[in-house]
Design a protein around this motif. Structure first.
Motif, mmCIF file in Angstrom:
data_model
loop_
_atom_site.group_PDB
_atom_site.id
_atom_site.type_symbol
_atom_site.label_atom_id
_atom_site.label_comp_id
_atom_site.label_asym_id
_atom_site.label_seq_id
_atom_site.Cartn_x
_atom_site.Cartn_y
_atom_site.Cartn_z
ATOM 1 N N ASN A 97 84.044 -5.710 -30.415
ATOM 2 C CA ASN A 97 82.710 -6.196 -30.079
ATOM 3 C C ASN A 97 82.647 -6.518 -28.590
ATOM 4 O O ASN A 97 83.168 -7.528 -28.148
ATOM 5 N N PRO A 98 81.989 -5.647 -27.811
ATOM 6 C CA PRO A 98 81.898 -5.877 -26.373
ATOM 7 C C PRO A 98 80.810 -6.878 -25.979
ATOM 8 O O PRO A 98 80.681 -7.226 -24.809
ATOM 9 N N SER A 99 80.038 -7.343 -26.937
ATOM 10 C CA SER A 99 78.867 -8.165 -26.636
ATOM 11 C C SER A 99 79.211 -9.480 -25.956
ATOM 12 O O SER A 99 80.125 -10.187 -26.367
ATOM 13 N N ARG A 100 78.456 -9.799 -24.950
ATOM 14 C CA ARG A 100 78.604 -11.062 -24.237
ATOM 15 C C ARG A 100 78.126 -12.224 -25.110
ATOM 16 O O ARG A 100 78.592 -13.341 -24.977
ATOM 17 N N PHE A 101 77.185 -11.949 -25.996
ATOM 18 C CA PHE A 101 76.594 -12.980 -26.838
ATOM 19 C C PHE A 101 77.118 -12.891 -28.273
ATOM 20 O O PHE A 101 76.364 -12.807 -29.226
ATOM 21 N N ALA A 102 78.432 -12.913 -28.422
ATOM 22 C CA ALA A 102 79.063 -12.788 -29.737
ATOM 23 C C ALA A 102 79.385 -14.135 -30.368
ATOM 24 O O ALA A 102 79.683 -14.207 -31.549
ATOM 25 N N GLY B 78 78.457 -18.398 -30.918
ATOM 26 C CA GLY B 78 77.380 -19.389 -30.943
ATOM 27 C C GLY B 78 76.877 -19.545 -32.359
ATOM 28 O O GLY B 78 77.593 -19.270 -33.324
ATOM 29 N N ASP B 79 75.628 -19.988 -32.498
ATOM 30 C CA ASP B 79 75.031 -20.117 -33.827
ATOM 31 C C ASP B 79 75.086 -18.772 -34.544
ATOM 32 O O ASP B 79 74.838 -17.728 -33.944
ATOM 33 N N TYR B 80 75.411 -18.796 -35.815
ATOM 34 C CA TYR B 80 75.444 -17.632 -36.701
ATOM 35 C C TYR B 80 76.611 -16.683 -36.432
ATOM 36 O O TYR B 80 76.623 -15.559 -36.925
ATOM 37 N N THR B 81 77.595 -17.104 -35.648
ATOM 38 C CA THR B 81 78.773 -16.266 -35.411
ATOM 39 C C THR B 81 79.620 -16.213 -36.673
ATOM 40 O O THR B 81 79.790 -17.214 -37.363
ATOM 41 N N ILE B 82 80.127 -15.030 -36.957
ATOM 42 C CA ILE B 82 81.113 -14.864 -38.021
ATOM 43 C C ILE B 82 82.333 -14.194 -37.401
ATOM 44 O O ILE B 82 82.248 -13.610 -36.311
ATOM 45 N N GLU B 83 83.442 -14.278 -38.082
ATOM 46 C CA GLU B 83 84.637 -13.563 -37.657
ATOM 47 C C GLU B 83 85.034 -12.621 -38.782
ATOM 48 O O GLU B 83 85.038 -13.007 -39.951
ATOM 49 N N VAL B 84 85.342 -11.387 -38.413
ATOM 50 C CA VAL B 84 85.776 -10.399 -39.395
ATOM 51 C C VAL B 84 87.162 -9.909 -39.012
ATOM 52 O O VAL B 84 87.500 -9.838 -37.833
ATOM 53 N N LEU C 201 81.441 -11.994 -34.004
ATOM 54 C CA LEU C 201 80.175 -11.293 -33.816
ATOM 55 C C LEU C 201 79.025 -12.084 -34.411
ATOM 56 O O LEU C 201 79.221 -12.912 -35.306
ATOM 57 N N LYS C 202 77.859 -11.843 -33.901
ATOM 58 C CA LYS C 202 76.609 -12.287 -34.504
ATOM 59 C C LYS C 202 76.050 -11.028 -35.150
ATOM 60 O O LYS C 202 75.487 -10.173 -34.468
ATOM 61 N N PRO C 203 76.248 -10.874 -36.450
ATOM 62 C CA PRO C 203 76.025 -9.581 -37.095
ATOM 63 C C PRO C 203 74.637 -8.981 -36.896
ATOM 64 O O PRO C 203 74.513 -7.763 -36.793
ATOM 65 N N ASP C 204 73.612 -9.809 -36.822
ATOM 66 C CA ASP C 204 72.252 -9.286 -36.731
ATOM 67 C C ASP C 204 71.733 -9.174 -35.303
ATOM 68 O O ASP C 204 70.612 -8.714 -35.080
ATOM 69 N N ASN C 205 72.520 -9.619 -34.343
ATOM 70 C CA ASN C 205 72.093 -9.525 -32.941
ATOM 71 C C ASN C 205 72.435 -8.147 -32.386
ATOM 72 O O ASN C 205 73.360 -7.492 -32.856
#
Length: 188
Positions: free
Chosen positions: A35-40, A42-48, A57-61
């Motif tokens: 996951n290269p996302s800078r916004f991975a 915070g609120d709603y973060t999960i780890e897989v 990751l924030k799966p829906d972002n």
């Protein structure tokens, strides 16, 4: 297409399909395993767990912080997953050591202007490619202009004053991404 004095008339000659939302972090991680996302976080973060490594990751972002070349590789991955011939042939392009499609950093060794991206379609015509591909600039603008209906700066007849209710941007996003397919009105 274009803005103010630079507008030109463009006719799309082929139909196309486009995803209704940007690629999500979950979609990217499912295919690319990173996951290269800078916004991975915070609120709603999960780890897989991906190959015995925890990926946040924030799966829906939306996935963000990726190069155009990384997006091309992702499109090819999606094509292969669906049993389609990838739209892009990258075999003749050498990429810089230390760059990675999965991490969103993929860039070619040579200056991009000197590169010829091979399209896996008759006569190198992107419109006849079988697999997933990135939209052309004209297709992207057509979609963003309310399927060609709007000639204004914003689609659906909204104005700059209304923008805060319909789109995430610097003044209402708290400087972060939000789940795809949502608008600020849903969060008020």
């Amino acid at each position: 297409m274009g803005e103010e004095g630079d507008k030109v008339e463009v006719n799309l000659t082929s139909s196309f399909e486009m995803m209704s939302t940007p690629v999500t972090q979950k979609m990217w991680v499912d295919e690319m395993k990173e996951n290269p996302s800078r916004f991975a976080k915070g609120d709603y973060t999960i780890e897989v767990n991906v190959n015995n490594k925890l990926v946040s990751l924030k799966p829906d972002n939306p996935v963000e912080n990726i190069t155009w070349w990384s997006a091309v590789v992702f499109a090819n991955h999606m094509s292969e997953k669906m049993g389609l011939k990838p739209a892009y042939d990258l075999n003749q392009i050498k990429f810089k050591i230390g760059t990675s499609a999965a991490l969103g950093t993929l860039i070619p060794e040579n200056d991009e202007e000197g590169l010829k991206l091979i399209i896996n379609a008759p006569n190198d015509d992107i419109y006849f490619a079988e697999g997933y591909r990135l939209p052309t600039e004209a297709e992207q603008e057509y979609v963003l202009r309310n399927l060609g209906v709007s000639n204004e700066e914003y689609p659906f007849g909204i104005t700059e004053v209304d923008l805060k209710d319909y789109a995430w941007f610097s003044l209402n996003s708290n400087q972060q991404t939000h789940p795809v397919g949502t608008t600020p009105k849903l969060f008020y």
